[in-house]
Design an enzyme around this catalytic site. Structure first.
Site, PDB file in Angstrom:
ATOM      1  N   HIS A  54     -36.576 -19.074  -8.888  1.00  0.00           N
ATOM      2  CA  HIS A  54     -35.681 -18.621  -9.702  1.00  0.00           C
ATOM      3  C   HIS A  54     -34.158 -18.678  -9.407  1.00  0.00           C
ATOM      4  O   HIS A  54     -34.153 -18.919  -7.934  1.00  0.00           O
ATOM      5  CB  HIS A  54     -36.008 -16.821  -9.796  1.00  0.00           C
ATOM      6  CG  HIS A  54     -37.069 -16.484 -10.624  1.00  0.00           C
ATOM      7  ND1 HIS A  54     -37.201 -15.533 -11.389  1.00  0.00           N
ATOM      8  CD2 HIS A  54     -38.266 -17.392 -10.645  1.00  0.00           C
ATOM      9  CE1 HIS A  54     -38.444 -15.219 -11.784  1.00  0.00           C
ATOM     10  NE2 HIS A  54     -39.020 -16.396 -11.520  1.00  0.00           N
ATOM     11  N   CYS A  69     -36.666 -10.735  -8.087  1.00  0.00           N
ATOM     12  CA  CYS A  69     -35.500 -11.235  -7.760  1.00  0.00           C
ATOM     13  C   CYS A  69     -34.629  -9.790  -7.395  1.00  0.00           C
ATOM     14  O   CYS A  69     -33.645  -9.707  -6.660  1.00  0.00           O
ATOM     15  CB  CYS A  69     -34.769 -11.798  -9.229  1.00  0.00           C
ATOM     16  SG  CYS A  69     -35.362 -13.286  -9.164  1.00  0.00           S
ATOM     17  N   CYS A  74     -35.572 -10.148 -12.857  1.00  0.00           N
ATOM     18  CA  CYS A  74     -36.838  -9.620 -12.841  1.00  0.00           C
ATOM     19  C   CYS A  74     -37.164  -8.949 -11.666  1.00  0.00           C
ATOM     20  O   CYS A  74     -36.715  -8.649 -10.579  1.00  0.00           O
ATOM     21  CB  CYS A  74     -37.886 -10.979 -13.195  1.00  0.00           C
ATOM     22  SG  CYS A  74     -38.087 -11.870 -11.307  1.00  0.00           S
ATOM     23  N   GLU A 106     -31.862 -16.708  -8.922  1.00  0.00           N
ATOM     24  CA  GLU A 106     -31.319 -15.595  -7.800  1.00  0.00           C
ATOM     25  C   GLU A 106     -31.840 -16.120  -6.532  1.00  0.00           C
ATOM     26  O   GLU A 106     -30.987 -15.988  -5.392  1.00  0.00           O
ATOM     27  CB  GLU A 106     -31.531 -14.223  -8.217  1.00  0.00           C
ATOM     28  CG  GLU A 106     -31.299 -13.632  -9.761  1.00  0.00           C
ATOM     29  CD  GLU A 106     -32.149 -13.839 -10.644  1.00  0.00           C
ATOM     30  OE1 GLU A 106     -32.285 -13.093 -11.636  1.00  0.00           O
ATOM     31  OE2 GLU A 106     -32.800 -14.948 -10.790  1.00  0.00           O
TER      32      GLU A 106
END
Length: 150
Positions: free
Chosen positions: A52, A85, A82, A54
């Protein structure tokens, strides 16, 4: 604030161009204004659920600053984080979270749940809707094109 979200949008566009869900993130050292970490969604390319934007930006920031704690740092991300993260943001001790588009399906800063309000040992400040229109548009266009291909 918009300067850093603009950079996150550039990273989101790179993800878009690579066929990834267009999410970009930057970690900024607040005392200097320096971007110390950048990331874009790379799950498809990396074949990795952890890739991801992040997490990539946080990893790079930790390497740049030489530690797992990121005090006096803020993260700017084009889509609401999410649960995974959000957990990484809590664990890295990032002070501030700024995100663009709200994620009504898995956003865990404010939309589906308010993970930063839970009684963890660390709670960042959260600001949503930063350049929301631009951040939402790139996501909408990506999924519109994806539907047309099917």
């Amino acid at each position: 604030m918009e300067k850093y979200m603009h950079r996150a949008l550039v990273l989101a566009q790179l993800a878009f161009d690579e066929g990834e869900v267009p999410v970009g993130a930057v970690v900024v050292k607040k005392t200097t204004g320096e971007i110390v970490g950048e990331g874009r969604n790379m799950r498809e390319k990396a074949k990795n659920a952890l890739a991801h934007a992040e997490l990539i930006a946080i990893d790079q920031a930790c390497r740049t600053l030489g530690g797992w704690r990121l005090p006096e740092c803020a993260i700017y991300v084009t889509l609401e984080p999410c649960p995974m993260c959000c957990g990484a943001i809590i664990n890295s001790r990032i002070d501030d979270v700024f995100f663009g588009a709200y994620d009504l399906k898995s956003g865990s800063a404010v939309s589906v749940q308010k993970m930063f309000d839970l009684p963890y040992n660390y709670r960042p400040e959260v600001t949503g809707g930063v350049m929301e229109k631009e951040c939402s548009e790139i996501l909408s266009e990506f999924f519109r094109q994806l539907r047309q291909k099917k």
